[in-house]
Design an enzyme around this catalytic site. Structure first.
Site, short mmCIF file in Angstrom:
data_model
loop_
_atom_site.label_atom_id
_atom_site.label_comp_id
_atom_site.label_asym_id
_atom_site.label_seq_id
_atom_site.Cartn_x
_atom_site.Cartn_y
_atom_site.Cartn_z
CG ASP A 75 -1.94 -1.03 1.28
OD1 ASP A 75 -1.99 -1.86 0.35
OD2 ASP A 75 -2.73 -1.06 2.24
CG HIS A 130 2.66 -9.09 -0.40
ND1 HIS A 130 2.11 -10.26 0.06
CD2 HIS A 130 2.27 -8.12 0.49
CE1 HIS A 130 1.41 -10.02 1.16
NE2 HIS A 130 1.51 -8.73 1.44
CB SER A 233 9.75 3.01 5.32
OG SER A 233 10.99 3.57 4.93
#
Length: 266
Positions: A75, A130, A233
């Site tokens: 995200d 991922h 981050s």
């Protein structure tokens, strides 16, 4: 000092307060950052703030199974995406960073152009990452360094934050045989990054030495879990010239699993 502050924050974030107090803290955090909890367990399941930061999805998200669809690994928000020139790319609004310096010894030696995208993860985002496509992981490089914030405000104020910050670089090969680099950039209060495939990678640790790990036959399928940040981050995606065609835009909010680019020559 920023590394020390991040360690102290990490200790507090991992502390288990009494359940009523912890639930109150969790509620305030969710409210402060307007977090959508519909894909996650309810707040009483998180015994520390760090457990809330690193919450996992209840159900895996759907994503395209087409081989040439390159999905977002996380995200976040697209700060910049485009094509680099002579190892130069932009972190945000004209602020340059040096790809060769960012990648350290995993950088190609020959000058070339690259396709790139920078994804900023804010405190409200799902903090796991991922595989964006089927990859073979060739090497991982840990570079200990500073821990500046990577918010837009700081990127505009302080030059070359990405190269100055602690980071882990994965050098990978895609199904079209092109090289792909996934750069996980640490930040203030983000002292730790974890990787499922190698627990030797220790970030913001006492042993602050550059560490390189090479792999044979380490293949990871698109969508498989790679690891997680503790808090938010930035992930920088860098690919060999013309090997990816990004479809994202500056300032766009994205979700893990959303199509981000097309892989060329597949």
């Amino acid at each position: 000092m920023r590394n020390f502050v991040s360690k102290i924050f990490g200790m507090l974030a991992n502390f288990h307060f009494p359940s009523k107090l912890q639930n109150f803290i969790n509620k305030q955090y969710i409210k402060a950052f307007n977090i959508d909890m519909s894909e996650f367990k309810s707040i009483e399941n998180y015994k520390s703030l760090n457990e809330l930061f690193t919450r996992s999805l209840i159900k895996q998200r759907d994503f395209s199974d087409l081989r040439n669809d390159f999905i977002s690994p996380s995200d976040g928000m697209i700060f910049e995406c485009g094509k680099s020139e002579s190892f130069k790319a932009f972190s945000i609004k004209g602020r340059e960073y040096d790809i060769k310096e960012l990648l350290g010894e995993l950088a190609p030696q020959k000058k070339q152009n690259f396709e790139y995208a920078n994804i900023y993860l804010s405190p409200k985002d799902y903090h796991h990452y991922h595989a964006p496509c089927d990859i073979s992981v060739l090497s991982a490089l840990y570079i200990p360094a500073d821990l500046y914030s990577v918010t837009a405000k700081v990127l505009l104020k302080i030059p070359r934050v990405y190269e100055r910050n602690e980071r882990v670089i994965l050098k990978c090969k895609m199904a079209n045989d092109a090289l792909l680099w996934l750069v996980f950039v640490g930040a203030l209060n983000v002292g730790k990054m974890k990787f499922d495939f190698d627990d030797r990678i220790k970030t913001n640790a006492k042993n602050r030495q550059i560490s390189k790990y090479d792999y044979e036959n380490l293949k990871i399928k698109k969508g498989e879990h790679l690891g997680n940040f503790e808090l938010g981050s930035t992930i920088v995606i860098i690919a060999e010239n013309e090997s990816l065609k990004f479809s994202c835009n500056h300032g766009e909010s994205i979700k893990f699993g959303q199509n981000l680019a097309k892989i060329s020559n597949l």
